[in-house]
Write a protein that holds these residues in place. Sequence first.
Motif, PDB file in Angstrom:
ATOM      1  N   ARG A 234       0.879   1.526  -0.285  1.00 37.68           N
ATOM      2  CA  ARG A 234       2.128   0.842  -0.778  1.00 37.68           C
ATOM      3  C   ARG A 234       2.375   1.623  -2.004  1.00 37.68           C
ATOM      4  NH1 ARG A 234       1.052  -5.767  -0.835  1.00 37.68           N
ATOM      5  NH2 ARG A 234       0.599  -5.671   1.283  1.00 37.68           N
ATOM      6  N   LEU A 235       3.749   1.394  -2.189  1.00 32.14           N
ATOM      7  CA  LEU A 235       4.382   2.144  -3.187  1.00 32.14           C
ATOM      8  C   LEU A 235       4.223   1.480  -4.498  1.00 32.14           C
ATOM      9  CD1 LEU A 235       7.294   3.902  -1.359  1.00 32.14           C
ATOM     10  CD2 LEU A 235       4.978   4.916  -1.934  1.00 32.14           C
ATOM     11  N   GLY A 239       8.575  -3.917  -4.494  1.00 31.51           N
ATOM     12  CA  GLY A 239       8.102  -5.124  -3.869  1.00 31.51           C
ATOM     13  C   GLY A 239       7.487  -6.232  -5.009  1.00 31.51           C
ATOM     14  N   LEU A 285      11.798   2.221   1.984  1.00 26.99           N
ATOM     15  CA  LEU A 285      11.394   1.023   2.165  1.00 26.99           C
ATOM     16  C   LEU A 285      12.584   0.200   2.863  1.00 26.99           C
ATOM     17  CD1 LEU A 285       9.678   0.214  -1.383  1.00 26.99           C
ATOM     18  CD2 LEU A 285       8.513   0.602   0.909  1.00 26.99           C
ATOM     19  N   ARG A 292      11.906  -6.987   5.336  1.00 23.50           N
ATOM     20  CA  ARG A 292      11.592  -7.351   4.092  1.00 23.50           C
ATOM     21  C   ARG A 292      12.053  -6.690   2.972  1.00 23.50           C
ATOM     22  NH1 ARG A 292       9.255  -9.016   0.300  1.00 23.50           N
ATOM     23  NH2 ARG A 292       7.195  -9.986  -0.125  1.00 23.50           N
ATOM     24  N   GLU A 299       7.296  -2.835 -12.894  1.00 20.07           N
ATOM     25  CA  GLU A 299       6.225  -1.896 -13.200  1.00 20.07           C
ATOM     26  C   GLU A 299       6.497  -0.547 -13.343  1.00 20.07           C
ATOM     27  OE1 GLU A 299       4.046  -3.564 -14.916  1.00 20.07           O
ATOM     28  OE2 GLU A 299       3.056  -5.066 -13.496  1.00 20.07           O
TER      29      GLU A 299
HETATM   30  N1  COA Z   1       5.117  -0.318  -0.549  1.00 25.84           N
HETATM   31  C1  COA Z   1       5.031  -0.409   0.685  1.00 25.84           C
HETATM   32  N2  COA Z   1       5.158  -1.433   1.404  1.00 25.84           N
HETATM   33  C2  COA Z   1       5.016  -2.473   0.851  1.00 25.84           C
HETATM   34  C3  COA Z   1       4.922  -2.538  -0.627  1.00 25.84           C
HETATM   35  C4  COA Z   1       5.111  -1.508  -1.526  1.00 25.84           C
HETATM   36  N3  COA Z   1       5.088  -1.381  -2.600  1.00 25.84           N
HETATM   37  N4  COA Z   1       5.138  -3.805  -0.955  1.00 25.84           N
HETATM   38  C5  COA Z   1       5.135  -4.544   0.231  1.00 25.84           C
HETATM   39  N5  COA Z   1       5.195  -3.811   1.173  1.00 25.84           N
HETATM   40  C6  COA Z   1       5.003  -4.296   2.506  1.00 25.84           C
HETATM   41  C7  COA Z   1       3.569  -4.755   3.149  1.00 25.84           C
HETATM   42  O1  COA Z   1       2.869  -3.780   3.503  1.00 25.84           O
HETATM   43  C8  COA Z   1       3.757  -5.674   4.268  1.00 25.84           C
HETATM   44  O2  COA Z   1       3.903  -5.131   5.406  1.00 25.84           O
HETATM   45  P1  COA Z   1       3.443  -5.491   6.863  1.00 25.84           P
HETATM   46  O3  COA Z   1       4.376  -7.034   6.957  1.00 25.84           O
HETATM   47  O4  COA Z   1       3.816  -4.441   7.655  1.00 25.84           O
HETATM   48  O5  COA Z   1       2.097  -5.782   6.458  1.00 25.84           O
HETATM   49  C9  COA Z   1       5.155  -6.124   3.469  1.00 25.84           C
HETATM   50  O6  COA Z   1       6.085  -5.410   2.873  1.00 25.84           O
HETATM   51  C10 COA Z   1       5.239  -7.686   3.040  1.00 25.84           C
HETATM   52  O7  COA Z   1       4.086  -7.361   2.087  1.00 25.84           O
HETATM   53  P2  COA Z   1       3.325  -8.645   1.254  1.00 25.84           P
HETATM   54  O8  COA Z   1       2.166  -8.237   1.057  1.00 25.84           O
HETATM   55  O9  COA Z   1       3.865  -9.945   2.136  1.00 25.84           O
HETATM   56  O10 COA Z   1       4.228  -8.616  -0.003  1.00 25.84           O
HETATM   57  P3  COA Z   1       3.697  -9.579  -1.221  1.00 25.84           P
HETATM   58  O11 COA Z   1       4.822 -10.293  -1.374  1.00 25.84           O
HETATM   59  O12 COA Z   1       2.502 -10.265  -0.938  1.00 25.84           O
HETATM   60  O13 COA Z   1       3.325  -8.685  -2.367  1.00 25.84           O
HETATM   61  C11 COA Z   1       3.107  -7.079  -4.222  1.00 25.84           C
HETATM   62  C12 COA Z   1       3.760  -8.187  -3.400  1.00 25.84           C
HETATM   63  C13 COA Z   1       3.797  -7.147  -5.376  1.00 25.84           C
HETATM   64  C14 COA Z   1       1.551  -7.410  -4.218  1.00 25.84           C
HETATM   65  C15 COA Z   1       3.546  -5.802  -3.175  1.00 25.84           C
HETATM   66  O14 COA Z   1       4.767  -5.515  -3.054  1.00 25.84           O
HETATM   67  C16 COA Z   1       2.585  -4.710  -3.862  1.00 25.84           C
HETATM   68  O15 COA Z   1       1.426  -4.381  -3.407  1.00 25.84           O
HETATM   69  N6  COA Z   1       3.593  -3.804  -4.611  1.00 25.84           N
HETATM   70  C17 COA Z   1       2.729  -2.693  -5.259  1.00 25.84           C
HETATM   71  C18 COA Z   1       1.771  -3.091  -6.428  1.00 25.84           C
HETATM   72  C19 COA Z   1       3.189  -3.279  -7.541  1.00 25.84           C
HETATM   73  O16 COA Z   1       4.013  -2.772  -7.839  1.00 25.84           O
HETATM   74  N7  COA Z   1       2.540  -4.456  -8.261  1.00 25.84           N
HETATM   75  C20 COA Z   1       3.320  -4.951  -9.253  1.00 25.84           C
HETATM   76  C21 COA Z   1       3.793  -6.210  -9.088  1.00 25.84           C
HETATM   77  S1  COA Z   1       4.902  -6.831 -10.428  1.00 25.84           S
END
Ligand code: COA
Length: 357
Positions: A234-235, A239, A285, A292, A299
Amino acid sequence: MSNGLEDVIAAQTVLSDVDGARGTLIVRGVSLDDLLARRFEDVLELLWEGFLPVENLAASLGAARIRVFEQIRSDPALLELSPTEAMRLMLARLPDGDSAETALALVAGPAVFTPALLRLKAGHQPLAPDAALPHATDILRMCTGKVHSQVQAAALDRYLVTVADHGLNASTFAARVVASTGAGLTSSALAALSALKGPLHGGAPGPVLDMLDAVGTPTNAGVWVEEALARGERLMGFGHRIYRVRDPRADALKGAVRMLGAARAINPVRLAVAEATEAAALEALRRKKPDRPLDTNVEFYTALLLEALGFPRMAFTCVFAMGRMGGWMAHAREQVLTGRLIRPKSVYVGPVPKMVA
Ligand code: COA
C-alpha cells in the motif's frame, strides 16, 4: 455485520462532520477553510464549548504546560521506548478525572513531553515551557531553545488545527468507548493514543518519508510506485476509509508546505520528490483501482510539514496527538453526557458444545 464497522453509525455528535463524498470537514459548524484562520487555542475553545468550559483558554493551556513539565522525571527506561510509547507512559502518570483541568493537562502533555523526550534522547536537558507564548510557538521553542520563524510557528499551528478533530475515526471511537464506561479522560486519552499509534491510522507519516527516501529522485517516482504496487504494497499517504475524493486536510497542509517552501524553510529536493511521487501514485492508483477512488490523505503532507519543522519521523505520532487530543477530550465528554455504555454485540461463529443425547 461488517468487520470494519463501515457505514455503522455509532454516535451522534455536534463536534465534527466528515463528508467523504464531497471531501469536506466541518468542526462545530465551521468549515476547514475557515478554521484555518483560527489559532489552535481558539479551535480548542470551539470544540470544548459546552463540554469542557475553560476561562481564558490560551492562558490556562500555558499554565497547564508548566504544570505537566513539573511531572517530568529523569527515567532511563523511558528513553529505551519509542517516543509514542514513552509519551503514553508519561500521560498515564497524570491523574484521571472528568474536569477541564484534566483535559488541559492531557492537551499540554504531548506538547511538553514530546520536546522533552526528544531532547533527553539527544542528551540534552528538557526546556521549560513559556506560558505566555502561543501553544505552537512554545512547542517549537521547547524542541530546540531557538525562536522559530513566524512561518514555521504558523505551519505547526495550522497542522494542529487541521488534525484537531475528524469524526468517528479509530482513536476517537476508542476514546468514546472508554469514556462510556466512566473511566475518566486520562483513560480515554491512553486508549485513543494506543489506537493512533497503528500505521493504518496515525502512524502513516513516518512510512511516507521512508517511501520518499526509497524513491530518491523525482525521475524515479513512476518506476518505484509501479514496483511497490506490483509487490502488493500500500502506498502510504493515499486512500481513506471515508473520503472518496481528495482529503481536504491534504490541501490544507499542502498550503502550509508551500508557505514553508516560499520562506525557504523546506528542502526543495524533498519537495520535488514528494510532488513527483504524489503525481505518480495518483496516476497508478487510478489506473490499477478504477473502481476504488484512492486520493492523497492528510498523512502525505503531514510527513513533509513535520520533517521541515525539524521533528524526527519517530515522533510524528506524538505531534499528531498534540492536535487530536483536543478532539478526543471533547468526544469523551460528549459520550459521558449521553449516559450510555457502548456495548455492541458479536456473532459467534466458533464451535458449539456437543449435545448430550
Ligand atoms: N495503496 C495501494 N492500494 C490501496 C491503498 C493504498 N494506499 N489504499 C487502499 N488500497 C487498495 C486496497 O489494497 C484494496 O484493494 P483490493 O480491493 O484489491 O484488496 C482497495 O484499495 C480498498 O482498500 P480498503 O482496505 O478497503 O480501504 P480502506 O478504506 O479499508 O482503507 C486505509 C483505508 C487508509 C487503511 C488504506 O487506504 C491504507 O492502508 N492507506 C495507506 C495508509 C495510510 O495512508 N493511512 C493514513 C490514513 S489517514
